[in-house]
Design an enzyme around this catalytic site. Structure first.
Site, PDB file in Angstrom:
ATOM      1  N   LYS A  79       0.948  -1.303   0.132  1.00 16.96           N
ATOM      2  CA  LYS A  79      -0.070  -0.066   0.001  1.00 16.96           C
ATOM      3  C   LYS A  79       0.849   1.170   0.050  1.00 16.96           C
ATOM      4  CE  LYS A  79      -0.988   1.134   4.777  1.00 16.96           C
ATOM      5  NZ  LYS A  79      -0.112   0.486   5.806  1.00 16.96           N
ATOM      6  N   HIS A 208       2.269  -3.715  14.853  1.00 16.43           N
ATOM      7  CA  HIS A 208       2.838  -2.486  13.953  1.00 16.43           C
ATOM      8  C   HIS A 208       2.754  -1.379  14.991  1.00 16.43           C
ATOM      9  CE1 HIS A 208       3.653   0.491  11.003  1.00 16.43           C
ATOM     10  NE2 HIS A 208       3.370  -0.287  10.203  1.00 16.43           N
ATOM     11  N   GLU A 282       7.037  -6.098   7.952  1.00 12.29           N
ATOM     12  CA  GLU A 282       6.414  -5.454   6.784  1.00 12.29           C
ATOM     13  C   GLU A 282       6.808  -4.133   6.620  1.00 12.29           C
ATOM     14  OE1 GLU A 282       2.419  -5.737   8.831  1.00 12.29           O
ATOM     15  OE2 GLU A 282       2.564  -8.057   8.727  1.00 12.29           O
TER      16      GLU A 282
END
Ligand SMILES: *Cc1c(COP(=O)(O)O)cnc(C)c1O
Length: 414
Positions: A79, A208, A282
């Site tokens: 993204k 995250h 990520e």
């Protein structure tokens, strides 16, 4: 010389899906401005904004990652910047991918990347997207609710799962992901029980800490929390977990070199002697931000006393969509290329500057990019160059007001 800095790696990039067949301009050191000028001359008629993606920067960043965090496999967060050449180059270097939707999974599979290199890292997925993941063999995803477990049980019961937790240490970050995602501490046990009851396969923990978060303790505390959840799973009689997903949040600056040893130490402290352990991450911003430069055209100007006001053809409904949205403003600066008004000194070296405002092209007054920025005297049809514009920029662009800022072209360099 690093393992990647060889002619082989150049071949690797040039032959990568998304790159192969496209023109890639070899840059000499400091040759970016020259390259920008050559594009401006070549596309003189159009004067559309454009990006330059430096695949050499992506390669150095990948190399830096593998040197500092060799035990952590990156899954690039699509993204952040889904430019096919960036995805293809990362795939060629060996990165895996974090996809959040059917569309992103399709884009990665279209590059010839196998589905076992994809994590579907969206904790709340539409049923149709879950079914799609099952049909193409994407077998790793995240969850943070009972309802998500029910959907997965129904449509993709063999999928391996990571429980996404809210990181224990709140840090001020650019996008505040933890207000939306992540199981709270007290929700973890009931969720693991539910998963066990449904016969689902929870293999680890994901978190995250927040995009561009600058506090390395947040990684350490979250890794400690992951260890506690591994232990809880054993107490519940579940199969031993083996995946820790430390998420994203990394920036390609000195903070990375500060974070890396802290993360390494935390993994050693909390997960010593764990032979089957797989640590993944990520990163989005880390690979995307510094590798892209945005070049915009000055389409309008107004002089008010000492103040210079400029309109450019990209704005907060395009590449600068982070300005109204981000909690922490990244510092935006730009440099001119005045090939129209000052061809003998296009970079305006040593010219006196004025206080300037830079507006985007739409009729929304909030569409303002810079205020009180010092710029030399520029004119309509000159250009402004913005560096480090690869993260959450074009990816969030729209066609608001009829300005197509979602499809800016990208030129490749190395
Ligand atoms: C956006 C996102 C990322 C990427 O974050 P960066 O701060 O750009 O590294 C990683 N994982 C998930 C689940 C995300 O939503």
């Amino acid at each position: 010389m690093g393992i990647f800095s060889s002619p082989n790696s150049l071949q690797k990039v040039l032959g990568a899906p998304g790159v192969e067949g496209k023109s890639v301009t070899k840059l000499t050191k400091g040759g970016l401005t020259e390259f920008i000028q050559s594009i401006i001359v070549k596309t003189e008629e159009m004067k559309e904004p454009f990006y330059i993606l430096d695949l050499g920067v992506v390669m150095s960043l990948y190399e830096n990652w593998t040197q500092n965090l060799p035990m952590i496999q990156p899954f690039y967060a699509v993204k952040c910047n889904p430019e096919p050449a960036l995805l293809g180059a990362l795939a060629a270097f060996g990165s895996n991918f974090d996809c959040a939707s059917k569309g992103e999974i399709k884009a990665i599979l279209a590059l010839g990347v196998s589905p076992d290199r994809i994590i579907f890292a969206n904790p709340c997925k539409a049923e149709s997207h879950i079914k799609y993941a099952a049909s193409v063999g994407v077998n790793l995803t995240t969850f943070d609710s009972k309802e998500e477990l029910d959907k997965i049980r129904m449509w993709h019961p063999e999928c391996k799962l990571l429980i996404r937790i809210k990181p224990p240490l709140e840090c001020k970050d650019v996008r505040e992901l933890s207000t939306k995602f992540g199981a709270l501490n007290e929700e973890v046990l009931p969720l693991l029980r539910s998963a066990k009851g449904l016969g689902l396969n929870v293999v680890g923990v994901a978190f995250h800490i927040g995009s561009a978060a600058k506090d390395s303790r947040a990684y350490r505390e979250a890794i400690a929390a992951a260890k506690a959840i591994f232990d809880t799973a054993i107490l519940l009689g579940m199969p031993k977990m083996y995946v820790v997903d430390v998420g994203g949040g990394f920036t390609a600056d000195s903070y990375f070199n500060e974070m890396a040893p802290v993360i390494k130490a935390a993994l050693q402290d909390y997960f010593p002697n764990e032979p089957g352990l797989s640590v993944i991450s990520e990163p989005g911003r880390y690979f995307a931000e510094t590798s892209s430069t945005l070049v915009t055209n000055i389409i309008g100007k107004r002089v008010r006393g000492e103040l210079r006001e400029y309109w450019i053809n990209d704005g907060t409904y395009g590449s600068f969509n982070g300005i109204p949205r981000d909690n922490i403003r990244p510092t935006i600066t730009c440099t001119p290329i005045a090939c129209m008004s000052n061809p003998s000194n296009p970079t305006c070296k040593e010219l006196c500057t004025y206080k300037a405002t830079v507006f985007g092209p739409t009729c929304d007054s909030l569409d303002t990019i810079l205020k009180g920025h010092q710029l030399p005297e520029l004119h309509v049809n000159d250009w402004l160059v913005f560096k480090e514009m690869g993260a959450y920029t074009a990816a969030g662009g729209s066609n608001f007001n009829g300005f197509d800022m979602a499809s800016t072209s990208t030129y490749l360099a190395f």
